[in-house]
Design a protein around this motif. Structure first.
Motif: not given
Length: 516
Positions: A69-70, A180-185, A497-500
């Motif tokens: 999804l991201v 933590l497990e994190v999905v980056l932007p 996250d350049p696309n914000n």
């Protein structure tokens, strides 16, 4: 599909993104109807809440689906607003800060992945509620206790990521996070701390890793989507003791807070202590009209009637002790020696020992009773909280309380106050209850909140959490070197996250017009 689209996204591009989201997680988990989206509005909004309306809701079932999804969101420049269970009441609940964001609802990701009974930690997905974890521990006879906030039907992980608190030795929920497990932007995935090693056996055992510790980067931020989190749990103690103290006079706050803050600093009392006014106690078991139905702020006579009928003091606090029997008994004696001469009467603790019914202990047990307070004024109720971090000094806090009460009186609003005592600070919690459909009242509430923010900033104090409608004004009070911390946050946001895409504007990070 809704006609609302995210800012700067065309209807055609949004329609394509919605189709691709459906292909990634199943069309049934892409919610776009007016009815579906309405359930994600802020239930305490001062008005209809449509200024924080979402354009759609996505409900993934796994970290891999979040990644997909991201990545799609990045391609179509569609901003996502992640929530664990969307129960962050008083701060906006599930609604996004910016109208039109697509809500990323992680409540289907509700697996308790591991509970280590021996080493007292667990690994959870963000959809696990306090009731889920409590029932799991209880049903499986696991001798580990959890900390719960006052209203505890939300996400365990989400609350910790927003620096929520509870009232046991593990009540600083952010401090209990470990790995933590994190999905980056951009859709990449990282594991923080020792989890950066693929076959780590100590991910939940050690807060740090090798090199920088990144966990705090994902607390109160919009730099990634947390899909798993480790938390430490409390080993069941041998004994607990609890007592409710009612202090009869407004002025008692000064000496009582000095005693309590010293006990907290020395870890005699190991939990966050809440010290509250009569309305705080009365609002969960009655309504304002039961005491006073006239104009303006509640008169002192009504507060005195509450105190008399509900057996309250002007300030009321619950104290809990945990540990080995000898230590608990020694601390009971110490607290009696400190408070009994001041109160002029004997105080008795309720003692629980291991083996007694756990409901009688000081264990954290989830409850939603605190939500009753929003019925204070009647109508469709709500609440807003301003809780600046202050020094733990009794005289200073008493003076601040007097000044705050005057502000409430000036705008004709009932004074609801509590002080939450941490290890080295006090949160001066000014809760503002209201009828969300009373336009005059909500206008006064807005004025009162903004006044409290500005006054605290002038005095050198600031909020530690923010409602979606006030995130920017709270962020702007952190103004050292012309807002250097905001510039730093925005530089990191722009790099990752350049696309914000992830929660633009959360806590003032990546808001419109930001310059990194």
């Amino acid at each position: 599909m809704t006609s609302l689209t995210p800012r700067n996204v065309s209807a055609a591009a949004f329609a394509k993104a919605i189709d691709r989201f459906g292909a990634a997680i199943g069309k049934q988990w892409v919610l776009t109807s007016d009815e579906d989206r309405a359930t994600y509005l802020d239930p305490y909004a001062m008005g209809d809440g449509m200024d924080h309306e979402s354009s759609a809701v996505l409900a993934p079932a796994s970290a891999e689906e979040v990644q997909a999804l991201v990545r799609i969101a990045n391609e179509h420049k569609v901003p996502l607003w992640p929530v664990g269970r969307g129960k962050n009441f008083g701060y906006g609940a599930a609604a996004p800060a910016m109208r039109g964001n697509v809500i990323l609802d992680l409540s289907r990701m509700n697996r308790i992945l591991d509970v280590d009974e021996k080493f007292a930690h667990c690994l959870l997905e963000p959809g696990v509620s306090y009731f889920d974890l409590y029932n799991h521990l209880k049903d499986n006879n696991i001798p580990l206790w959890m900390s719960v906030p006052g209203n505890s039907w939300g996400s365990v992980v989400g609350n910790a990521l927003d620096r929520g608190i509870g009232y046991t030795p593990y009540g600083d929920h952010t401090e209990t996070l470990c790995g933590l497990e994190v999905v980056l932007p951009d859709g990449d995935m990282v594991r923080t701390g020792m989890g950066a090693q693929a076959n780590s056996k100590v991910w939940q055992a050690y807060h740090y890793g090798y090199g920088p510790g990144w966990d705090q980067m994902f607390v109160q931020s919009n730099l990634g989507v947390v899909t798993k989190a480790g938390l430490w749990l409390q080993p069941e103690p041998e004994m607990t003791a609890k007592i409710t103290l009612a202090l009869p006079n407004f002025e008692d706050a000064s000496w009582a807070l000095d005693i309590l803050t010293e006990l907290r600093r020395r870890d005699v009392i190991q939990h966050n202590i809440v010290f509250g006014s009569p309305v705080r106690a009365a609002s969960v078991q009655s309504q304002r009209k039961d005491w006073y139905d006239g104009p303006g702020a509640l008169p002192n006579s009504a507060s005195e009637e509450m105190m008399k009928k509900l057996n309250l003091g002007w300030w009321n606090t619950k104290l809990f002790l945990f540990g080995y029997a000898g230590a608990v008994q020694a601390h009971v004696k110490l607290i009696r020696d400190l408070f009994e001469p001041k109160l002029g009467k004997k105080i008795d603790f309720e003692i629980w020992q291991k083996g007694d019914p756990v409901e009688k202990s000081a264990r954290g047990i989830p409850s939603t009773l605190a939500l009753q307070s929003v019925n204070w004024y009647g109508g469709r109720g709500g609440h807003l909280s301003f809780a600046p971090v202050m020094p733990p000094d009794g005289k200073l806090i008493l003076d601040y309380a007097k000044r705050t009460k005057r502000l409430y009186d000036e705008v004709g609003h009932d004074y609801y106050a509590s002080f939450t005592i941490g290890k080295r600070h006090i949160n001066n919690v000014s809760l503002i209850l209201y009828d969300r459909d009373d336009a005059d009242m909500t206008a006064r509430v807005d004025k009162l909140y903004r006044t409290l923010v500005a006054r605290a900033a002038a005095d050198g104090y600031a909020e530690y959490r923010g409602h979606i409608s006030y995130m920017d004004i709270v962020a702007d009070t952190f103004d050292f070197n012309n807002g250097a911390i905001t510039r730093l946050n925005d530089r990191v946001k722009k790099a990752l996250d350049p696309n914000n895409i992830i929660a633009p504007g959360r806590n003032g990070i990546g808001r419109e017009g930001a310059k990194a």
